[in-house]
Design an enzyme around this catalytic site. Structure first.
Site, PDB file in Angstrom:
ATOM      1  N   SER A  13      -0.689  36.211   5.575  1.00  0.00           N
ATOM      2  CA  SER A  13      -0.899  35.884   4.166  1.00  0.00           C
ATOM      3  C   SER A  13      -1.381  37.118   3.440  1.00  0.00           C
ATOM      4  CB  SER A  13      -1.949  34.770   4.024  1.00  0.00           C
ATOM      5  OG  SER A  13      -2.303  34.572   2.666  1.00  0.00           O
ATOM      6  N   TYR A  21     -10.958  31.648   5.410  1.00  0.00           N
ATOM      7  CA  TYR A  21      -9.498  31.647   5.472  1.00  0.00           C
ATOM      8  C   TYR A  21      -8.969  33.075   5.425  1.00  0.00           C
ATOM      9  CZ  TYR A  21      -4.625  31.179   4.170  1.00  0.00           C
ATOM     10  OH  TYR A  21      -3.257  31.310   4.130  1.00  0.00           O
TER      11      TYR A  21
END
Length: 244
Positions: free
Chosen positions: A131, A144
């Site tokens: 990501s 995260y």
């Protein structure tokens, strides 16, 4: 093999790889959706239902593959999620455990289970779905972001470790992709999830899947090491220009 193949990026990757001529082992926790995909694609897919967080079950599922499905040439480590969006000092222990166990330890389990066979056969391609969040922390997303930074480092380390082999290792780092990602992050709050995509045309799962197929289909001597894919009006993990 595509992990987390029953929705979003994972499902799109499975479908695009099928169209590219691959037979695909689809894995996930949703037995109903796995069965529906198996009915839809028939001989092109083989469903395995397990949670990547459960190492013993994951290893057993892979070991149960019929001989004609055992020589995995492409592994797409897609299974992952974000949970919660609050300051680190107010975060949920349970959310943290789920993210780390899935995004980091689950990826490692699948890598450790599948890659030795690739090394022994002298062919294979590992694609990890990271990501843009792994490039830098953003407000209220520290754990995260850290998990996706770990995916980046783990991917780079694997590429070094297999450099003496013909194996290729690719990291794909999506930006804003409209799937069920935000609904999961906000524990089913659909209104809050929809706000994430307001004012911008986000990426789709198909956009990321096309990138995966591009990397897979590169000539054998070409290793696409890392791809960052952003929506046009997204500059990085935290800079998004939205239409008023």
């Amino acid at each position: 093999m595509v992990t987390g193949a029953t929705s979003g990026i994972g499902r799109a990757c499975a479908e695009h790889l099928i169209r590219a001529g691959y037979r695909v082992i689809i894995t996930g926790r949703n037995i109903g959706e796995l069965s529906r995909m198996a009915d839809q694609y028939r001989r092109d897919v083989y469903p395995l239902c397990f949670d990547v967080r459960d190492r013993e079950t994951a290893e057993g599922a892979v070991a149960s593959l019929p001989p004609s499905w055992q020589e995995i040439e492409v592994l797409v480590n897609n299974a992952g999620l974000a949970l919660g969006l609050e300051p680190e000092y107010e975060g949920s222990y349970d959310d943290w455990d789920t993210m780390i166990d899935t995004n980091v330890k689950g990826l490692l389990t699948m890598t450790r289970t599948i890659v030795p066979g690739m090394v022994a056969r002298g062919r294979g391609h590992i694609i990890n779905i990271g990501s843009v969040a792994g490039d830098a922390a953003y407000a209220n997303g520290a754990v995260y972001c850290a998990s996706k930074a770990a995916v980046k480092t783990i991917t780079d380390g694997l590429r070094i470790d297999v450099a003496h082999t013909p194996l290729r290792v690719t990291l794909v780092k999506p930006g804003l992709v409209e799937t069920n990602f935000s609904r999961v992050r906000f524990h089913g709050d659909a209104d809050r999830a929809s706000n994430v995509y307001k004012g911008i045309e986000p990426l789709t799962g198909d956009d990321i899947a096309a990138t995966v197929v591009y990397a897979v289909q590169a000539p054998a001597h070409v290793q696409i090491a890392e791809i960052l894919v952003l929506a046009t009006h997204q500059a990085n993990g935290s800079t998004i220009v939205r239409k008023q």
